[in-house]
Scaffold this active site. Structure first.
Site, mmCIF file in Angstrom:
data_model
loop_
_atom_site.group_PDB
_atom_site.id
_atom_site.type_symbol
_atom_site.label_atom_id
_atom_site.label_comp_id
_atom_site.label_asym_id
_atom_site.label_seq_id
_atom_site.Cartn_x
_atom_site.Cartn_y
_atom_site.Cartn_z
ATOM 1 N N SER A 248 0.866 -1.186 0.000
ATOM 2 C CA SER A 248 0.000 0.000 0.000
ATOM 3 C C SER A 248 0.893 1.224 0.000
ATOM 4 C CB SER A 248 -0.855 0.000 1.274
ATOM 5 O OG SER A 248 -1.383 1.295 1.527
ATOM 6 N N TYR B 249 -1.633 -1.053 10.434
ATOM 7 C CA TYR B 249 -1.738 -1.329 8.995
ATOM 8 C C TYR B 249 -0.466 -0.888 8.282
ATOM 9 C CZ TYR B 249 -3.667 -1.153 4.238
ATOM 10 O OH TYR B 249 -3.891 -1.327 2.889
#
Lengths: 256, 266
Positions: free
Chosen positions: B138, B152
């Site tokens: 990401s 995350y």
């Protein structure tokens, strides 16, 4: 502006500080006037370290295994209480076990993540209230293998260190408006007892020769050079520096 | 790009980017194993995609044993493996002081541990086929972002660097390993958030992304196909952003503190 480093009255916790990079950093802070909490898994080696550093009231014993969150929740608050607050956390505890990809098992994965990453995260979390109060700062000791791939056997190690490098960015942003700085130091090959031992086992100084050949600067780093980087990042001289990744690797991660 | 005869496993492929990649691989001739936590959803996805080049490989890859089952099921059904796409991931949110050990363990297991062990279990076949691995990280693996997605970001930063070491260790086996870092992509997850905020999320993205818009699922998934293809035959250990310029600007869009954060449904 003075570049003179002075840590008088500063309260510092260095995790994994009974040997190697952590020990040298603890000694550096202590020599420059700080009160330092010494951490290692064994209470005996912590006591020995404190004795070797000359003892006195500016050294605090904070033994405990930081790969266990429950233990972090005991050790860290006790250390902060003994220090009377906290200005600087050096997240240095870590391990570098190697395993080739086919041999990586759950135990290897879990033990590496528990100390290198989870322990670092929850230690920071436990220190945050005190660091917010002091507008203090955090130095995460990652590795050059946090910004590049490593030799075979280092997949899990470099995963934890890459995660730590990015954790630093993330936390630096989250804590910027609290006045708490968070930075990374990524050491390369450093002449610690661990490496000295590996070199001895390699026979005929094979590891040192390999490092000298591979490293652009042609030599292994000295522990005091790593200490210099940690002291800089945690000092007021780095007051506008947050989320940064400082590599002290003789140029290796720039290309070799 | 032609994937005729190629055998692909994509974890988390019942929706979003994983599903988009599955569709595109199928269109180009590949056989694809579909994975998701819920066997029923996997079966429905396979039925909807249609054709005989699909394998059901359901299972929650948050546990290592299930990773093994999923990979073995896929390999058995596909008759081998040419490409593993480690796409499954979750983005549970927690602010720094609210991160619990349970939250931490779950995020690490699904986002990071699964990529490690699915790769390991796929390796014997990938070595045979001189195949490749694509990790889906990401933009948050590259630059800091919103203050409630710390864990995350830590998992995705780990994945980015795991790519490099894995690529080096497997280079001599002829197995390539690469990493895609998507930014804001128009997935059902973002759509749901957008609806819940009365359209504010898309508006925020349109204002903050350098390209002024959200990314399409297919234009993101196309990067996965590139990595998986022979066109990328000399590409390994690469980290590719697909984010409309966000990473170049080191920003998700001013989302690092509450005043500038992306609107959220509460």
């Amino acid at each position: 502006m003075s570049m003179q480093l002075d840590f008088s009255a500063k309260r510092v916790l260095v995790t994994g500080s009974t040997m190697g990079i952590g020990r040298a950093a603890a000694e550096g802070f202590h020599e420059l006037g700080a009160t330092v909490a010494i951490n290692g898994r064994s209470a005996k080696s912590v006591a020995k370290t404190i004795a070797e550093m000359g003892g006195g009231e500016r050294l605090i014993a904070a033994p405990g295994d930081l790969s266990k969150v429950a233990e972090i929740h005991k050790v860290v608050p006790a250390a902060i209480a003994a220090l009377g607050g906290l200005d600087i956390l050096v997240n240095n505890a870590g391990r570098g076990d190697e395993a080739l990809i086919d041999d990586i098992d759950e135990a290897h994965w879990q033990s590496m993540l528990a100390l290198n990453l989870k322990g670092a995260f929850f230690t920071i979390q436990a220190c945050l209230p005190a660091l917010k109060e002091s507008k203090g700062n955090i130095v995460n000791v990652a590795s050059m293998l946090g910004v590049m791939g490593g030799p075979a056997g280092n997949i899990v190690y470099s995963t934890t260190k890459g995660a730590m490098v990015n954790m630093t960015r993330e936390m630096a942003l989250g804590l910027a408006r609290d006045g708490v700085r968070v930075n990374n130091l990524c050491p390369g090959w450093t002449d610690t007892p661990m490496i000295q031992n590996e070199n001895m086992l390699s026979g005929d100084d094979a590891l040192y020769k390999y490092i000298d050949a591979e490293c652009p600067m042609g030599r292994i780093g000295e522990v005091r050079e790593t200490t210099g980087a940690i002291l800089y990042l945690s000092s007021a001289n780095a007051g506008y520096t947050t989320g940064s990744t400082l590599v002290a690797d003789g140029g290796l991660s720039s290309g070799h | 790009m032609d994937f005729t005869g190629k055998r692909i496993l994509i974890t988390g492929s019942t929706m979003g980017i994983g599903l988009g990649a599955a569709e595109m691989f199928l269109e180009r001739g590949a056989s694809v194993a579909i994975n998701g936590r819920d066997p029923k959803t996997v079966a429905e996805t396979v039925k909807r995609l249609g054709g005989d080049r699909l394998v059901e490989a359901p299972g929650d890859i948050g546990s290592i044993e299930v990773c093994r089952n999923v990979v073995e099921t896929a390999i058995a059904g596909l008759g081998g493996l040419d490409c593993l796409v480690n796409n499954a991931g979750i983005c549970d949110l927690a602010r720094l002081m609210e991160v619990t050990e349970e939250h931490w363990d779950k995020m690490m297991a699904v986002n990071l541990q699964s990529a490690m062990f699915c790769s390991q279990f796929a390796l014997p076949e990938l070595r045979k086929s001189k195949g490749n691995i694509v990790h889906i990280a990401s933009i948050s693996g590259l630059v800091g972002g919103p203050s409630d997605s710390h864990v995350y970001a830590i998992t995705k930063g780990g994945l980015v660097n795991m790519t490099r070491s894995m690529a080096l260790e497997l280079a001599k086996d002829g197995v390539r390993v690469n990493c895609l870092c998507p930014g804001y992509i128009d997935t059902p997850m973002i759509q749901a958030e957008n609806e819940a905020t009365g359209g504010q999320v898309i508006e925020f993205i349109n204002q903050s992304a350098p390209m002024g818009r959200i990314g399409g699922v297919r234009e993101c998934a196309s990067s996965i196909l590139y990595f998986a293809s022979d066109d990328a035959g000399y590409v390994t250990g690469a980290i590719l952003s697909n984010d409309g310029g966000c990473a170049a600007n080191a920003s998700w869009g001013g989302a690092n503190h509450e005043d500038a954060a992306m609107p959220q449904a509460h």
